[in-house]
Structure formats: structure tokens, C-alpha cells
Design a protein around this motif. Structure first.
Motif, PDB file in Angstrom:
ATOM      1  N   PHE C  37       0.777  -1.181   0.134  1.00 10.61           N
ATOM      2  CA  PHE C  37       0.015   0.089   0.133  1.00 10.61           C
ATOM      3  C   PHE C  37       0.797   1.230   0.179  1.00 10.61           C
ATOM      4  CE2 PHE C  37      -4.006  -2.024   0.442  1.00 10.61           C
ATOM      5  CZ  PHE C  37      -3.727  -3.174   0.915  1.00 10.61           C
ATOM      6  N   ASN C  38       2.207   1.073  -0.468  1.00 15.44           N
ATOM      7  CA  ASN C  38       2.915   2.300  -0.346  1.00 15.44           C
ATOM      8  C   ASN C  38       2.585   3.114  -1.333  1.00 15.44           C
ATOM      9  OD1 ASN C  38       5.254   3.830   0.422  1.00 15.44           O
ATOM     10  ND2 ASN C  38       6.762   2.555  -0.252  1.00 15.44           N
ATOM     11  N   TRP C  46       8.889   4.292   3.242  1.00 19.80           N
ATOM     12  CA  TRP C  46       7.291   4.500   3.176  1.00 19.80           C
ATOM     13  C   TRP C  46       7.057   5.954   2.665  1.00 19.80           C
ATOM     14  CZ3 TRP C  46       3.249   1.750   3.434  1.00 19.80           C
ATOM     15  CH2 TRP C  46       1.964   2.253   3.818  1.00 19.80           C
ATOM     16  N   GLY C  47       6.107   5.875   1.805  1.00 17.26           N
ATOM     17  CA  GLY C  47       5.841   7.233   1.219  1.00 17.26           C
ATOM     18  C   GLY C  47       4.175   7.563   1.519  1.00 17.26           C
ATOM     19  N   GLY C  48       3.539   6.756   2.271  1.00 17.78           N
ATOM     20  CA  GLY C  48       2.212   7.214   2.384  1.00 17.78           C
ATOM     21  C   GLY C  48       1.218   6.334   1.856  1.00 17.78           C
ATOM     22  N   PHE C  49       0.075   6.217   2.240  1.00 15.28           N
ATOM     23  CA  PHE C  49      -0.984   4.958   1.721  1.00 15.28           C
ATOM     24  C   PHE C  49      -1.400   5.160   0.391  1.00 15.28           C
ATOM     25  CE2 PHE C  49      -3.284   1.816   3.470  1.00 15.28           C
ATOM     26  CZ  PHE C  49      -4.508   1.727   2.503  1.00 15.28           C
TER      27      PHE C  49
END
Lengths: 307, 344, 267
Positions: C37-38, C46-49
Motif C-alpha cells: 500500500f506504499n 514508506w511514502g504514504g498510503f
């Protein structure tokens, strides 16, 4: 009139024959798609290596076998033991032994735990153990990287707990390879152990306690001997394949430290020395096969217990 | 359990007969993994009504072994420059004469007469690149146009370097760094090469492929790696800069060739011609972020690629780059032994 | 039988270790699912959902084909391997040593003993000849190759199970005039079940993961998920493969849950 011995004999012959028939399909498949093609490899190990890989048809040489153990120094041509090969072999044996020990340490309690669950839920636990492995090895290895790298989960947790203040460099070391191999080979230890343990007759355990044995004694002298076939099966399934492992050392070990699998793979790739690759693998196979045959002849007698 | 067996047998039977014989309008490409633009393929399929399959390989040697063994079913293969002479010598390639095709005029003059396929009788350029230096300038601000970054690293970079696990690229740069020429058999020099690499290796963190992950994230502070990956890293982290080793750096070029026992030769020739058109070559480059060999394709590429230092060699470093030639088998054997020695 | 106040089954620390093991098993999986879900295209930061990778995977025909092919090959290979391994296990255990027993044991386990690259190259040579003679290039070669190396993985757990079983129940069945086949079907086989399931699971997983042998034996257009990813190893892998893995994981969990509930009803 046939006497008892003769009847027993012919029954035994029939029994042996039917056992051969039963094992035939498995033996056939393995012959066609595993052992048979190896004869090609055996032939290759005696041939002259081709200029660009493969072999020169019809030309023979013992160079492949020679290079397994001996080498000429690259720069002054002196003969010596092939210590590059030996150090790689030693690293592989060391890591494989450690992997086997660790998977046993983790897998034994896990298998035991599963076998002592209520009967209906046992298979569910077995599935739970294997489901992580329905994802792909390469993806799992990337995920594992994420756990052990410097900014990863493991170091993050340890720092948060105050155990360390600098991240531990685990990634790209032999330890990383070890972690990776234990992770990958764990189900291969748990499942045979479970298969063996599931039928454990706890009446024998109870008898042990009745005779004033402590928990550890019961474990060591009753449970472990009873599940020994599982321990052996699991150890074989972990130790032998891990000797030839090649993806994990490449990805998690950062490619700096070759193991036996990488060495052999290189001969078929950039090393362009198929005879050496063939000879190395056949050597490995013979050693392992001999050990297994000795084992089954002397140790694995049928332990038929009577009720 | 019985339904399981029947289902299994049915599945096997279907799979068994699904082995496709050469269908009408088909093309089977055998290429490096993750190297073919799906859009470009789709455009080709629609233009010529051909069904394309792509199968992956991850090394020149695997591809060579598979094709040499026969029965592979591929039409097109994309070997690296230093392997093309081997493929030709083993009689595996069709002399397709792309230099007589319509779009050949678009091929950049620099790449027409290459040492490994003079006059381009067999191959068409796919993509080319170099192995160079990538440095996180926040960690180290000095001169990055040198192989000293990874062979004699400055203190700030020790323990944070990644070097590509490619025998030829590494040995090439090291031999040039120590003043030699590629394919040399000067044992004195080679000994120094081996010793230098053995001395430098403990200062490296890894010899690994996942640079585009780790360089921007900071796991690596410096790399010796292919320019495309460093380019992608720079897009993620502007602190990354690319350097051309002035002592000497290897150029790779992957080229498209038709296999001699290809079943769809006509379609393969159409494909060769197709990728020599600027707009199509641009699609290939935009996907993997490497330069291609076709004039005019730059106009069709995304903006960030047009002026990228990774893709445009500055004049001062143009001569330091050299194609990785294929050395004689004895030399290759020697170099492999050195490589094993370094890696043990 | 007096009721004991301590559980004879429990061993100190075992439950803890088991729980820790399960946690460790799933930790990388949790990471893997999370990164599916990156929002950024990195596999490690991680760059957010975002659910973009599922969308990409849905459209990427090549990856889907590869993944399905993996599962089908694994299913076929594991099934055949388990059946033949069961037969072989029965034939080689619980008997006095007879000539050829040791040889058979080593033979059946042979695929374990040789690094895959060697089998892969050997198979390449042999199968290529056959492909040229017969002109057939279907999945049969892959299924055959996979079955061969899956057999030892199915064989060893089943054999372990067999060695731990005693023969009283089967002797009882014989006393009750059951034919050997009936005794097998209704007494031995159900008793063997945990071993067979363990063997099948192992074989399935091993086949799914195979990359080297598949890489060399495959024909055009026959990439499996591992070979597809191996190709990506040199370039850049995006979380798209995580999305695919997560999707298959969800599917497998679903299948297993259904299977479990069906079985529960049967009991």
C-alpha cells in the motif's frame, strides 16, 4: 508340502516385489527429470570446457576434477590446494549447520505446540505455518531486508528500547544470510517434526511422570527419542538444500560472500567452466549420498512398537 | 481426495496441450527482465497485428546457454555488446542486414560501425549506458569523476559503498585505474589489480543490485553502478550526483538480434525496423531510463531525460569510455580466477 | 486415573517459543503487505498510503500470467509428488532392510543433494533435445521437473509419520478380515493424513519458489512469478509485486478458511 520357512520366504519375496512396484512411479519420475540428466553432467565433468561456456564435444580431460581440489596459482603457476574453494565450502557447511540448529531450536517447540492443540484445529495451525511461504521467495527476501536493515524494524525496535544507540550492521553480513536461511527453511523443519509428533502417545509421557521423572527428563528421554524420525527428516530437509543455497546469499549477503551454490552457479555463468561446475556438484552429491545410505542402513531400522 | 486427482489430471491435460505452436502473426522476444516498454510493444502489436510474448533472462550466459541448447522457440534476443561476437561465432544469429532496412538512417553515426558488429549486419541498438560513479554529495563533496571513490575511498565513504557484482565492469575499471588496457595479459599488472580489489573490498558495504532503493535512502553513500539506476536515484534524491571515472569506464550496449532458427523471421525484421524509428526508440528509453542509439529520439523523450548528465557524456570524458570487448578465452579464464579470488 | 493438576503435555517455554516463532514468521509478511500500500515506488521507504499498485497489478497482464502459472504448476507438481511419495514411503519403511533399500532412499532424496543450477543445466540439455524432436513446448516439462524435485520434500514428512506409527491398528484390521487394500484405505491412510498434508504443503511451497530450474527449462512465454522477479532484480522492483503477493495471500487465506470450515463440518 512347503514348510513354514519356505512359506515365510516366498511371502517375503512377494512383499519385497510389491514394495518395488509401489516405489516405481517415484523412482521413474526422479530418474527422468533429476538423476538421468545428471549423467549428462557426469559426462561433462570429464570434458574440455568450451571457450564460451558449454563443452567441446568429443574432447576429454580431467581438468574439471583436478580444479575441484587443486589450483595453480594465478600468477606464478605453483600448485597448491584450491583454498578459495575450501574456504567457500567451509563457510557453507558452517552456515548450514547453524541454520539446522536454529531451525530445530525454533521449530521443535512450534511443532510440539501445534501437536498439542485440539485435534480439530491442528491442520489450521499447519496452514498458518506455511501460508507465509505461499508468497514468493524473492519478495519475502526483500521484506526480510526491510526488517534487518539499518533503518529497519529490528534496529528501530532495539534503539527504541534503548538496548543500542547505533544501528547494528546486520545487512550484508553472514548473520543476515543466517537469518534469511532460517526464515526460509523453517517450515521444512516444522512440518516433518509435526508429522512425527502428532501421533505422540502421551500415555508414555504420563508414565514417565508417574515414575517421578522431571519435565526435562521426560523431554530428553521420552519425547525426543519418540519423535526422532521427524528430527532426522527435518534436519536432512534443512541441511542439505541449504548447502547449495544461492539466492539468499546473493541478495542478503550483498554478494560479497560466496557460498557453495554461488560458486557452482558462477562456473555455469561468467566463469565459463562447466566441467568444474559439474565436478563440484557431483562431489557434493556423492558425499551426501554416501552419508544418507550409511544412515538408512544402520540407524533407521523399523522401530515397530507393539501395543 | 478423488476430485482433487481428477481436477489435477484435467489441469495437467489442458496445460499439456496448451503448448502453443507458432501462431499466425506471432513474435517471441527473449530479453533482459524489466527492459521492454509495454507501451512500445502494444504499439507494435496494433500496427502489425502481431501477438508478442516476452520471456525474461537475467544474464548473458543464461541466454546463451538456453539458445545454444536448441528448442527454445524465441525469435529475437538482446545480448550485450561484448557477447555479440560470441553469438555470431557460434552461428546463432541471422545475418538480418538491418543496415539495409528503411529506418536504418536514423541510427546515430557513432553506433553504426561498432567493433563488435561492423556495419551492423546483425544487430540494431536497443539501449546503451555506462558504468559510473554515484555519490551522495551530502556525505562527500570532493571530485567524483574518478574510480578512486571505490578503489581508494575517502574516509567519509568507507563502509558505505556499493559496487556492481559484475566481473567485467569491475575488472575493466580497475585495470584502467592502474594504467593498463582491457584484455591485457600482463601478469604483473593483473596481480596489482587483484591485490587492489582484495584491499578495497572490506571498505565496501555490498556488491548488490538494488541501488535505486538504497542509494536515495542513504544505505549507500557511493556506488559504482550503471548510469540509468543512478539517474533514477537522483530523481528520488537530488543530492545524488553522477560522475564519469576519468581513468576509464566501460560502455555497454544491448542490441537486438534475430536468431537463426527463429520461426517468425518476417515479424522479427519488422520489429527491428520498428525500433529504429525515433518515437519508438524514445519509448524504450523512457521505460528503463537509458539512452538509445537513434538520432532524433531525444525530442520524444520526457523532459528530465533530455539534459541528464547521466545520459549525455561531457566532452572531456568522451575518450575515457570504451566498449567492453570480449577477450580471448584464456584471458577470460584468468579474469574469472581473479574474480573468484576476490569473492571467496 | 487421577486427574493431574499439571498438564503433562506442557513443556516449559515451548508455548512462548512457538508464539515468538509465529510472530517472526509473519513479521516480514506484515511488512510486505504494508508496502503493497506504499504510495511511493520504493520497496523500503514508506511514502504514504495508496492502492495504486493494486491497480497497476490488475492491468499488468504479464505479472498476473506469471503468478497464475506458478500456482498451476505448483498444484500439479505437488499433487503428483505427494501421491507417488506416499507410495514410495510405504514401500520403504517399516520393514527389515532388503537389498536396494538404502539405494532407493538415497535415490529418492537425490534432488535435494545437488544444487539446483546443476539440475537446471542438465535438464536444459536433455529437454532441449526432446523439444527439438517432438516440437512440443508446453508446460509439461516444467511440471515434470518440478514434480521430481518436490518428491523428496513430500516423501520425508510422510516417512517420518509412518515410522512413528505402530502397526497395531492395521494388525487389528487384518484380524477383522479386511483385505490389504481396504485396510490401507480405511486405517493407514487416515492415520497418515497429517503426514500427507505436511508433505503436500511442503511440495507446493517448494515448487512455488523455484527459480533456477524454471529459468532454464521454461520455453517462450512461460515465465513464472519467481523468474519474472529474478529478471527485475537487476533493475528496480516496485511494490507492484507486493500487491500481487498480497492478493494471492488473501486468496490463499480465503481458500484455507473455506477448507477448514468444510472439514470441521465433516468431523
Amino acid at each position: 508340502m512347503a514348510n513354514a520357512a519356505e512359506i515365510a520366504d516366498s511371502a517375503r519375496t512377494r512383499d519385497i516385489r510389491s514394495r518395488w512396484l509401489l516405489s516405481l512411479p517415484a523412482l521413474l519420475i526422479i530418474f527422468v527429470a533429476a538423476v538421468g540428466p545428471l549423467f549428462v553432467m557426469l559426462a561433462y565433468s570429464f570434458m574440455v570446457k568450451g571457450d564460451y561456456g558449454d563443452v567441446k564435444p568429443g574432447q576429454f580431460s580431467l581438468d574439471g576434477w583436478f580444479s575441484v581440489f587443486m589450483q595453480r596459482d594465478i600468477f606464478d603457476d605453483t600448485l597448491s590446494l584450491a583454498d578459495a574453494h575450501l574456504s567457500i565450502i567451509w563457510r557453507s557447511i558452517r552456515l548450514s549447520l547453524m541454520t539446522t540448529a536454529l531451525t530445530l531450536a525454533l521449530g521443535f517447540p512450534t511443532a510440539y505446540f501445534i501437536s498439542t492443540r485440539p485435534r480439530a484445529s491442528r491442520e489450521m495451525w499447519v496452514f498458518l505455518v506455511t501460508i507465509p511461504f505461499w508468497t514468493n521467495l524473492l519478495i519475502r527476501t526483500f521484506a526480510m531486508q526491510q526488517v534487518i536493515r539499518n533503518e529497519g524494524v529490528l534496529n528501530g525496535a532495539l534503539m527504541w528500547l534503548g538496548v543500542i544507540d547505533q544501528p547494528l550492521q546486520i545487512m550484508f553480513t553472514d548473520t543476515a544470510i543466517l537469518f534469511g536461511m532460517v526464515y526460509v527453511y523453517l517450515p521444512l523443519m516444522v512440518l516433518p517434526l509435526y508429522a512425527s509428533m502428532e501421533k505422540l502417545d502421551f500415555r508414555l509421557v504420563e508414565a514417565g511422570y508417574d515414575l517421578y521423572a522431571g519435565r526435562f527428563q521426560v523431554l530428553w528421554r521420552i519425547i525426543i527419542p519418540l519423535v526422532r524420525p521427524g528430527i532426522v527428516a527435518g534436519s536432512i530437509l534443512v541441511f542439505i538444500p541449504s548447502l547449495g543455497a544461492y539466492v539468499i546469499p546473493r541478495v542478503l549477503g550483498g554478494g560479497k560472500n560466496m557460498m557453495l551454490g554461488n560458486l557452482i552457479e558462477m562456473q555455469f555463468g561468467a566463469g565459463r567452466n562447466w566441467p568444474l561446475g559439474a565436478a563440484l556438484s557431483i562431489t557434493l552429491m556423492i558425499v551426501v549420498m554416501a552419508a544418507l545410505m550409511v544412515y538408512v542402513r544402520n540407524v533407521a531400522r523399523s522401530d515397530v512398537r507393539h501395543g | 481426495m478423488r476430485w482433487k486427482t481428477t481436477a489435477a489430471s484435467a489441469a495437467i491435460a489442458t496445460m499439456a496441450f496448451a503448448g502453443a505452436a507458432a501462431a499466425e502473426g506471432a513474435l517471441n522476444i527473449y530479453n533482459w527482465g524489466d527492459y521492454t516498454s509495454p507501451e512500445m510493444i502494444k504499439k507494435f502489436e496494433e500496427t502489425y497485428k502481431v501477438k508478442v510474448t516476452i520471456t525474461d533472462y537475467d544474464s548473458n550466459d543464461t541466454a546463451l546457454a538456453k539458445v545454444r541448447a536448441g528448442g527454445h522457440g524465441f525469435d529475437i534476443v538482446v545480448p550485450s555488446a561484448n557477447y555479440v561476437p560470441i553469438w555470431v561465432k557460434e552461428g546463432l544469429l541471422l545475418e538480418a542486414r538491418p543496415d539495409q532496412m528503411e529506418n536504418f538512417k536514423n541510427v546515430d553515426e557513432r553506433w553504426v560501425d561498432v567493433p563488435w558488429d561492423p556495419g551492423r549486419h546483425y544487430t540494431v541498438p536497443w539501449q546503451w549506458g555506462v558504468s559510473g560513479i554515484g555519490v551522495n554529495t551530502k556525505v562527500y563533496g570532493g571530485d567524483i569523476n574518478t574510480s578512486a571513490i571505490w578503489l581508494d575511498p575517502p574516509a567519509e565513504l568507507v563502509g558505505k559503498i556499493n559496487v556492481e557484482p559484475e566481473m567485467n565492469d569491475v575488472l575493466f575499471a580497475t585495470i584502467r585505474y592502474l594504467g593498463g588496457k582491457w584484455c591485457t595479459d600482463d601478469k604483473e599488472l593483473l596481480k596489482k589489480v587483484r591485490d587492489k580489489l582484495v584491499e578495497a573490498k572490506p571498505k565496501w558495504l555490498a556488491m548488490d543490485y538494488s541501488v535505486t532503493e538504497k542509494l536515495p535512502a542513504g544505505d549507500y553513500a557511493a556506488v559504482y553502478y550503471w548510469n540509468g539506476a543512478i539517474f533514477r536515484s537522483r530523481l528520488k534524491n537530488p543530492d545524488i550526483k553522477f560522475g564519469y571515472p576519468k581513468e576509464g569506464y566501460p560502455i555497454f550496449m544491448d542490441s537486438v538480434a534475430i536468431l537463426k532458427d527463429a520461426k517468425n523471421v518476417e515479424n522479427a525484421k519488422l520489429f527491428m525496423n520498428f525500433i529504429m524509428a525515433p518515437e519508438n526508440a524514445a519509448m524504450i528509453s523512457a521505460f528503463a531510463k537509458y539512452a538509445n542509439g537513434i538520432k532524433g529520439s531525444v525530442d520524444h523523450m520526457p523532459a528530465e531525460m533530455k539534459d541528464a548528465p547521466e545520459l549525455n557524456v561531457p566532452a572531456e570524458f568522451k575518450d575515457a569510455g570504451e566498449f567492453l570487448a570480449s577477450c580471448s578465452p584464456d584471458i577470460v579464464a584468468l579474469y574469472s580466477r581473479i574474480w573468484t579470488d576476490i569473492n571467496k | 486415573m487421577a486427574k493431574r493438576y499439571f498438564d503433562i503435555r506442557s513443556q516449559p517455554g515451548f508455548v512462548t517459543i512457538a508464539m515468538v516463532t509465529f510472530f517472526l514468521l509473519y513479521l516480514p509478511i506484515a511488512v510486505l503487505v504494508a508496502y503493497a500500500f506504499n504510495a511511493s515506488e520504493s520497496m523500503t521507504s514508506w511514502g504514504g498510503f495508496s492502492v495504486r499498485w493494486f491497480g497497476d497489478a490488475w492491468q499488468n497482464q504479464a505479472v498476473q500470467d506469471a503468478a497464475w502459472r506458478s500456482f498451476i504448476i505448483a498444484g500439479c507438481a505437488a499433487t503428483i509428488a505427494t501421491i507417488t511419495a506416499t507410495m514410495a514411503a510405504i514401500a520403504t519403511t517399516r520393514t527389515r532392510p532388503y537389498p536396494g533399500l538404502g539405494f532407493k532412499y538415497a535415490f529418492i532424496n537425490q534432488p535435494l543433494m545437488v544444487p539446483e543450477i546443476v539440475t537446471a543445466v542438465a535438464l536444459l540439455i536433455v529437454f532441449s533435445r526432446i523439444k527439438v524432436w517432438t516440437g512440443y513446448s508446453g508446460l509439461g516439462y516444467l511440471v515434470l521437473a518440478h514434480t521430481a524435485f518436490c518428491i523428496p520434500f513430500a516423501y520425508l514428512p510422510i516417512r517420518a509419520r509412518l515410522e512413528s506409527m505402530d502397526t497395531t491398528l492395521e494388525a487389528a484390521a487384518a484380524d477383522l478380515y479386511a483385505t490389504p487394500w481396504a485396510a490401507f484405505r480405511r486405517v493407514t491412510l487416515p492415520l497418515l493424513r497429517p503426514g500427507i498434508i505436511a508433505g503436500f504443503m511442503l511440495a507446493f511451497v517448494i515448487s512455488l519458489d523455484d527459480v533456477v530450474i524454471t529459468e532454464f527449462v521454461k520455453s517462450g512465454g512461460q515465465d513464472t512469478l519467481p523468474t519474472y522477479m529474478l529478471g527485475q532484480l537487476r533493475r528496480e522492483a516496485t511494490p507492484e509485486v507486493n500487491a500481487i503477493a498480497t492478493a494471492f495471500l488473501a486468496l490463499s487465506v480465503l481458500l484455507v478458511t473455506v477448507f477448514y470450515f468444510i472439514n470441521r463440518k465433516k468431523d
